[in-house]
Design a protein around this motif. Structure first.
Motif, PDB file in Angstrom:
ATOM      1  N   PHE A 161      48.728  35.971  39.808  1.00 10.79           N
ATOM      2  CA  PHE A 161      47.836  36.893  39.101  1.00 10.79           C
ATOM      3  C   PHE A 161      46.427  36.963  39.677  1.00 10.79           C
ATOM      4  O   PHE A 161      45.913  38.041  39.936  1.00 10.79           O
ATOM      5  N   VAL A 162      45.777  35.819  39.876  1.00  6.34           N
ATOM      6  CA  VAL A 162      44.380  35.826  40.307  1.00  6.34           C
ATOM      7  C   VAL A 162      44.257  36.332  41.737  1.00  6.34           C
ATOM      8  O   VAL A 162      43.454  37.218  42.040  1.00  6.34           O
ATOM      9  N   ASP A 163      45.068  35.794  42.632  1.00  9.47           N
ATOM     10  CA  ASP A 163      45.063  36.226  44.040  1.00  9.47           C
ATOM     11  C   ASP A 163      46.506  36.307  44.530  1.00  9.47           C
ATOM     12  O   ASP A 163      46.944  35.525  45.374  1.00  9.47           O
ATOM     13  N   PRO A 164      47.278  37.257  43.983  1.00 11.44           N
ATOM     14  CA  PRO A 164      48.712  37.298  44.279  1.00 11.44           C
ATOM     15  C   PRO A 164      49.045  37.581  45.735  1.00 11.44           C
ATOM     16  O   PRO A 164      50.058  37.099  46.239  1.00 11.44           O
ATOM     17  N   LEU A 165      48.203  38.348  46.415  1.00 21.05           N
ATOM     18  CA  LEU A 165      48.505  38.668  47.811  1.00 21.05           C
ATOM     19  C   LEU A 165      48.420  37.422  48.693  1.00 21.05           C
ATOM     20  O   LEU A 165      49.080  37.335  49.730  1.00 21.05           O
ATOM     21  N   GLY A 228      38.907  46.764  37.343  1.00 18.93           N
ATOM     22  CA  GLY A 228      37.726  46.793  38.194  1.00 18.93           C
ATOM     23  C   GLY A 228      38.015  46.012  39.457  1.00 18.93           C
ATOM     24  O   GLY A 228      38.801  46.433  40.296  1.00 18.93           O
ATOM     25  N   SER A 229      37.401  44.822  39.589  1.00 17.99           N
ATOM     26  CA  SER A 229      37.690  43.975  40.744  1.00 17.99           C
ATOM     27  C   SER A 229      38.914  43.127  40.435  1.00 17.99           C
ATOM     28  O   SER A 229      39.321  42.977  39.290  1.00 17.99           O
ATOM     29  N   GLY A 230      39.492  42.549  41.464  1.00 12.65           N
ATOM     30  CA  GLY A 230      40.593  41.612  41.245  1.00 12.65           C
ATOM     31  C   GLY A 230      41.963  42.191  41.475  1.00 12.65           C
ATOM     32  O   GLY A 230      42.167  43.061  42.327  1.00 12.65           O
ATOM     33  N   THR A 231      42.909  41.742  40.673  1.00  6.64           N
ATOM     34  CA  THR A 231      44.330  41.909  40.938  1.00  6.64           C
ATOM     35  C   THR A 231      44.752  43.336  41.224  1.00  6.64           C
ATOM     36  O   THR A 231      45.242  43.657  42.306  1.00  6.64           O
ATOM     37  N   PHE A 232      44.585  44.218  40.245  1.00  7.31           N
ATOM     38  CA  PHE A 232      45.053  45.596  40.420  1.00  7.31           C
ATOM     39  C   PHE A 232      44.281  46.297  41.535  1.00  7.31           C
ATOM     40  O   PHE A 232      44.837  47.086  42.286  1.00  7.31           O
ATOM     41  N   ARG A 250      32.539  45.745  37.096  1.00  8.42           N
ATOM     42  CA  ARG A 250      32.354  44.535  37.896  1.00  8.42           C
ATOM     43  C   ARG A 250      33.331  43.427  37.497  1.00  8.42           C
ATOM     44  O   ARG A 250      33.622  42.535  38.278  1.00  8.42           O
ATOM     45  N   ALA A 251      33.832  43.474  36.283  1.00  2.62           N
ATOM     46  CA  ALA A 251      34.804  42.484  35.828  1.00  2.62           C
ATOM     47  C   ALA A 251      36.204  42.901  36.262  1.00  2.62           C
ATOM     48  O   ALA A 251      36.390  43.909  36.949  1.00  2.62           O
ATOM     49  N   SER A 252      37.206  42.116  35.867  1.00  2.00           N
ATOM     50  CA  SER A 252      38.584  42.443  36.264  1.00  2.00           C
ATOM     51  C   SER A 252      39.098  43.681  35.551  1.00  2.00           C
ATOM     52  O   SER A 252      39.993  44.366  36.047  1.00  2.00           O
ATOM     53  N   THR A 253      38.531  43.985  34.393  1.00  2.00           N
ATOM     54  CA  THR A 253      38.948  45.191  33.667  1.00  2.00           C
ATOM     55  C   THR A 253      37.789  45.668  32.815  1.00  2.00           C
ATOM     56  O   THR A 253      36.857  44.911  32.504  1.00  2.00           O
ATOM     57  N   GLY A 254      37.831  46.940  32.430  1.00  2.44           N
ATOM     58  CA  GLY A 254      36.763  47.514  31.622  1.00  2.44           C
ATOM     59  C   GLY A 254      37.097  48.937  31.229  1.00  2.44           C
ATOM     60  O   GLY A 254      38.198  49.427  31.491  1.00  2.44           O
ATOM     61  N   GLN A 255      36.122  49.607  30.609  1.00  3.57           N
ATOM     62  CA  GLN A 255      36.332  50.966  30.127  1.00  3.57           C
ATOM     63  C   GLN A 255      35.679  51.988  31.057  1.00  3.57           C
ATOM     64  O   GLN A 255      34.556  51.780  31.529  1.00  3.57           O
TER      65      GLN A 255
END
Length: 389
Positions: A161-165, A228-232, A250-255
């Motif tokens: 999840f955090v760094d799946p690649l 936002g940043s990260g997995t997706f 800037r976070a992993s998810t947001g609106q």
């Protein structure tokens, strides 16, 4: 001649006397593992009593073990409470699942170290976040890891999840060695790397990266929850697109506001969901037990009720839905292949995510995925990414 035969037989017995103990010794050699934090963990033998802190990883074990429930000593109730359709499929295939002790819910604060130790595990499988470790923190900072170490119970940290690649292959290899399923793990790894390399080659040939909107848990909140940043974001980039959420979140998810989305004119729209709100008629109906027509109708409903019909992606027929739970699993390879096809159909004409999922079902999964896991908005006459029912 009879003396020669007798001498030959005696010699064979003598050799066997040396070979058999050596083979037995090799079979009993400790298994030294290295987890995704770089920790060395030693098992006396392949694990037979495993505790999964997050039940969502049971399908991961099912990729390399024909009866993953047979090695479960304990788990969380996450699959039962949050993925009830998937739980029902596993329970039907392995009725013993109903008797596996629950050691927590699906959050670290509900996980019981005492209850876990009471199950006499020979291996506990955690993620870094579940162990209470912030990104970049040293393993010694985890009180949970320290308690298991004091009790002499081996613990490994995996990550999809955090760094799946980066961490998917090491995590799968680790689990394969830990369970004595190395050959099966290596077969899946070879399959995974071949498919990921195909997407990477095509993405590397693109000069432009079209704007992509991934609408996470579509319809379950106000428009629009987005990565936002990260997995997706990493997956969208890997597939050859540009995540419009990453430019402002800037976070992993947001609106994201509807005004912002319209200003960015995404040419690919992807809604995600788990089907958790299927019975209420809200959110995206997708996943286990969902028919293609139902999934497509729910996608249309989400687009209509959240005011997304004017997006270029929707108007031009490049709107889709996909199962959100691909994201914390090695099966994100299916998610990435689907993104690649939707981002650049011509450049990825040789990539077929539905066929990839079919092959995973046939070659690897102990409990095949049955339902609709990806769908296109306006292609009722074409294959819609549903696995065999």
């Amino acid at each position: 001649m009879s003396r020669l035969r007798a001498l030959f037989a005696a010699t064979c017995l003598l050799i066997a006397g040396f070979v058999a103990p050596a083979a037995t010794l090799a079979a009993q050699s400790p298994i030294v593992l290295k987890d995704v934090l770089g920790r060395e963990v030693t098992l006396a033998a392949p694990a037979q009593r495993v505790v999964l802190a997050q039940a969502r990883h049971l399908p991961v074990l099912a990729l390399i073990h024909p009866d993953p429930v047979s090695v479960l000593a304990g788990w969380s109730d996450e699959l039962k409470s949050s993925f009830s359709s998937e739980y029902a499929e596993y329970l039907e295939a392995f009725p013993a699942l109903a008797r596996v002790p629950v050691v927590g819910r699906h959050t670290p604060d509900t996980f019981s170290v005492e209850n876990t130790l009471a199950q006499r595990p020979d291996l506990v499988v955690l993620t870094a976040a579940f162990a209470g470790l912030r990104p970049g923190a040293a393993p010694q900072e985890s009180a949970m890891l320290q308690r298991f170490a004091a009790a002499g119970v081996p613990v490994v940290i995996i990550d999809f999840f955090v760094d799946p690649l980066k961490n998917t292959v090491p995590s799968m290899r680790l689990l394969g060695r830990a369970l004595g399923r190395e050959e099966q793990a290596e077969q899946f790894i070879a399959f995974y790397e071949e498919h990921m390399a195909r997407v990477a080659r095509a993405a590397g040939q693109r000069k432009e990266r079209p704007p992509v909107l991934v609408h996470a848990h579509a319809g379950s909140t106000d428009c629009c929850n987005s990565p936002g940043s990260g997995t997706f974001n990493d997956m969208i980039t890997f597939a050859g697109g540009h995540n419009i959420g990453a430019d402002t979140i800037r976070a992993s998810t947001g609106q994201l506001s509807l005004e912002y989305i319209n200003s960015r004119n995404p040419v690919v729209y992807v809604a995600t969901g788990t089907g958790a709100q299927r019975r209420t008629g809200s959110g995206l109906a997708i996943g286990t037990g969902v028919a293609p027509d139902e999934a497509r109708a729910s996608l249309r409903r989400v687009i209509a009720t959240q005011g997304l019909g004017a997006l270029p992606a929707v108007r031009e027929g490049n709107a889709h839905a996909i199962w959100h739970a691909f994201n914390d699993s090695p099966l994100h390879v299916v998610f990435i292949e689907a993104l690649a096809r939707w981002i650049d159909p011509a450049g990825n004409a040789d990539i077929d995510p539905a066929r990839t999922l079919d092959e995973i079902n046939q070659r690897f999964l102990a409990v095949p995925m049955r339902g609709t896991f990806m769908i296109d908005l306006d292609e009722p006459g074409q294959r819609a990414g549903s696995a065999p029912g």
